[in-house]
Design a protein around this motif. Sequence first.
Motif, mmCIF file in Angstrom:
data_model
loop_
_atom_site.group_PDB
_atom_site.id
_atom_site.type_symbol
_atom_site.label_atom_id
_atom_site.label_comp_id
_atom_site.label_asym_id
_atom_site.label_seq_id
_atom_site.Cartn_x
_atom_site.Cartn_y
_atom_site.Cartn_z
ATOM 1 N N PRO A 108 0.927 -1.104 0.265
ATOM 2 C CA PRO A 108 0.506 0.215 0.207
ATOM 3 C C PRO A 108 0.571 1.532 0.508
ATOM 4 O O PRO A 108 2.115 1.573 0.482
ATOM 5 N N LEU A 109 0.163 2.246 -0.402
ATOM 6 C CA LEU A 109 1.144 3.467 -0.273
ATOM 7 C C LEU A 109 0.697 4.410 0.329
ATOM 8 O O LEU A 109 -0.464 4.312 0.726
ATOM 9 N N PRO A 110 1.532 5.785 1.165
ATOM 10 C CA PRO A 110 0.846 6.228 2.135
ATOM 11 C C PRO A 110 -0.594 6.789 1.387
ATOM 12 O O PRO A 110 -0.446 7.442 0.074
ATOM 13 N N ASP A 111 -1.406 7.215 2.728
ATOM 14 C CA ASP A 111 -2.409 7.782 1.570
ATOM 15 C C ASP A 111 -2.362 9.798 1.667
ATOM 16 O O ASP A 111 -2.421 9.997 0.651
ATOM 17 N N GLU A 112 -0.873 10.361 2.380
ATOM 18 C CA GLU A 112 -0.714 11.511 1.776
ATOM 19 C C GLU A 112 -0.188 11.126 0.907
ATOM 20 O O GLU A 112 -1.099 12.146 -0.575
ATOM 21 N N LEU A 113 0.610 10.625 0.006
ATOM 22 C CA LEU A 113 1.114 10.141 -0.536
ATOM 23 C C LEU A 113 0.069 10.328 -2.984
ATOM 24 O O LEU A 113 0.307 10.482 -3.389
ATOM 25 N N THR A 114 -0.927 8.996 -2.110
ATOM 26 C CA THR A 114 -2.016 8.970 -2.049
ATOM 27 C C THR A 114 -2.566 10.544 -2.770
ATOM 28 O O THR A 114 -2.539 10.310 -4.635
ATOM 29 N N TYR A 115 -2.754 11.006 -1.853
ATOM 30 C CA TYR A 115 -3.512 12.043 -2.360
ATOM 31 C C TYR A 115 -2.679 13.391 -3.140
ATOM 32 O O TYR A 115 -3.425 13.808 -4.019
ATOM 33 N N LEU A 116 -1.227 13.230 -2.648
ATOM 34 C CA LEU A 116 -0.506 14.443 -3.792
ATOM 35 C C LEU A 116 0.214 13.977 -5.030
ATOM 36 O O LEU A 116 0.061 14.872 -5.649
ATOM 37 N N MET A 117 -0.650 12.240 -5.466
ATOM 38 C CA MET A 117 -0.101 12.224 -6.508
ATOM 39 C C MET A 117 -1.561 12.206 -7.423
ATOM 40 O O MET A 117 -1.691 12.768 -8.547
ATOM 41 N N HIS A 118 -2.729 12.030 -7.232
ATOM 42 C CA HIS A 118 -4.416 12.840 -7.210
ATOM 43 C C HIS A 118 -4.407 13.462 -7.740
ATOM 44 O O HIS A 118 -4.486 14.526 -9.285
ATOM 45 N N ALA A 119 -3.837 15.192 -6.949
ATOM 46 C CA ALA A 119 -3.760 16.178 -6.946
ATOM 47 C C ALA A 119 -2.860 16.884 -8.395
ATOM 48 O O ALA A 119 -3.165 17.780 -8.195
ATOM 49 N N LEU A 120 -1.520 16.075 -8.239
ATOM 50 C CA LEU A 120 -0.002 16.742 -9.065
ATOM 51 C C LEU A 120 -0.739 16.012 -10.593
ATOM 52 O O LEU A 120 -1.215 16.934 -11.278
#
Length: 189
Positions: A108-120
Amino acid sequence: MTEQFGESHEGIAGAVLAGGDEPKPVYLDFGSGTDNGAETGEWWAYDGRSGRPRAAAFRAACACGWRGEPYPIDWQELTDGRRPDPDTGDAYRDWSEHIRGVERRTVPLPDELTYLMHALEDQLAALADQAPVAALRAATALQRLTADIAQEAAYAIQEDEVPWDRIGTALGLTPDRAESLLTHYLLRQ
């Protein structure tokens, strides 16, 4: 659905022979010239014509080697014209469940990283519409950054001597594909 897993988990509705065996892939020639043919294991290629065996059933078949349950083919119904093709939806659902299982086993990827990748992704898509050259510049910088980080990670994995099957499972890839990916980043110039 399998973009993140690439060739490791491509799926088809594959052929199953009367005895339950899976036939070897067949080569279909679509005409004269080079590259006018393809090899396939899909159910429809096994219709008994041109020396090919006739499939008794189809089932979900994944490039990783996983196979689903067989579903019988009623060739009489197909040749009578009552149905143009069998409904392969059950095989697709079986394969989709297999892919969900692959996803559950990945690291699993950290939630914060997943959020940042979607935002990017959202910001870069908007930038591509408004200022495509700036978006290309940003994507190129991001590509360099991710390649550098991937190389660092590959060296750390190599140092830790993680087995290929564990790496493959964590990434949702076959062990061979995982080894190829790591080698790509280890040998990157």
